[in-house]
Scaffold this active site. Structure first.
Site, PDB file in Angstrom:
ATOM      1  N   TYR A  47       1.268   1.745   9.271  1.00 49.86           N
ATOM      2  CA  TYR A  47       0.605   0.625   8.241  1.00 49.86           C
ATOM      3  C   TYR A  47       1.475   0.829   6.875  1.00 49.86           C
ATOM      4  O   TYR A  47       2.413   0.143   6.476  1.00 49.86           O
ATOM      5  CB  TYR A  47      -0.748   0.642   7.916  1.00 49.86           C
ATOM      6  N   SER A  89       0.755  -1.145  -0.054  1.00 44.13           N
ATOM      7  CA  SER A  89      -0.032  -0.060  -0.053  1.00 44.13           C
ATOM      8  C   SER A  89       0.899   1.311   0.077  1.00 44.13           C
ATOM      9  O   SER A  89       1.986   1.246   0.486  1.00 44.13           O
ATOM     10  CB  SER A  89      -0.878   0.014   1.294  1.00 44.13           C
TER      11      SER A  89
END
Length: 285
Positions: free
Chosen positions: A197, A188
């Site tokens: 993340y 991502s």
């Protein structure tokens, strides 16, 4: 791990001790599920039937692969969507409808001992793993100022360290024909407001792309896929609207969009794609 542990098979030669075939075309049949017994793909992060991991597992089964897959119920329980009872059984049934065998492994990939035990179990049940597809993740929204040390460390343990350990086990144990092996990891580029993340996924990129070079003597390809924002239950109406406005094709991504690309990368036709970070996002800007 919830399944019974099995003794580790003997270590296979390291990548540096293996060599490529003289002609890359020699490896085509070995990588083709139609020309051999069904090869085995290990797909991590298959916790929900609407997820990308489940879409990939089903697509690979349709293409002729047997599937071992992991899930981690405690992660889903603490996320907004919650755990999905019966998801593992539903994925297994989907694989079976496509003629494949499967095994489900509940695995906490934050535990550094789990990747080796996982490969032990999968090899015991299915034989050598030919493709490693990593869809697992830790994903908790937080930014620079509100991320806790505990959350930061867990993101890196799951998204980065587990990726390295899984790739390492794959490389140590790979016994397929040179040119048949595949590694694919999902990534991502979402970092702002999602610091641990995004940062840990960036580390995942580097680890996976390093494998394209360090495992070259095995003839194993390694690629990273960025599927963009795929609505697997986490989007609200505002997020959907933003994605639709930024995507030229005017629709949201689906798990099947990602699965088709992964299927290609794992196929003989995808053998020349190596060491790449590929966007499968409909042209999202």
């Amino acid at each position: 791990m919830t399944a019974t542990d099995h003794p580790r098979t003997a270590d296979h030669p390291r990548a540096a001790e293996r060599s490529l075939p003289a002609d890359p075309a020699d490896a085509t049949d070995a990588a083709d599920p139609a020309n051999a017994a069904r090869p085995v793909a290990l797909v991590t992060g298959v916790g929900r039937t609407v997820g990308i991991g489940a879409g990939i597992a089903t697509r690979l089964a349709a293409a002729g692969w047997d599937i071992a897959f992991t899930y981690w119920t405690p992660y889903d329980r603490r996320m907004a969507w919650g755990a999905e009872p019966g998801a593992a059984e539903a994925v297994a049934a989907s694989v079976a409808r496509h003629g494949g065998t499967s095994s489900a492994h509940e695995a906490d990939l934050a535990d550094p001992d789990v990747p080796a035990r996982l490969f032990d179990e999968v090899e015991h049940r299915h034989g050598t793993v030919t493709a490693l597809v990593m869809c697992h993740c830790e994903s908790v929204d937080s930014g620079l100022l509100d991320t806790t040390v505990e959350s930061f460390d867990r993101h890196f343990a799951v998204n980065a360290r587990a990726t390295w350990l899984l790739v390492r086990e794959f490389g140590l144990r790979f016994a397929g024909a040179p040119g048949a092996g595949r590694i694919v990891a999902l990534t991502s580029d979402h970092t702002v407001g999602n610091l641990p993340y995004g940062a840990s996924k960036d580390a995942l990129d580097r680890i996976t792309l390093a494998a394209a070079h360090e495992l070259a003597a095995l003839g194993v390809t390694a690629n990273v896929v960025n599927p963009g924002p795929v609505d697997t239950g986490w989007m609200d109406d505002e997020a959907r609207g933003k994605v639709l406005r930024r995507t030229p094709l005017g629709r949201l991504g689906t798990p099947q969009d990602t699965a088709h690309l992964v299927e290609f990368l794992c196929s003989p036709q995808g053998q020349w794609i190596n060491g790449q970070l590929l966007a499968s996002n409909g042209g999202l800007t």
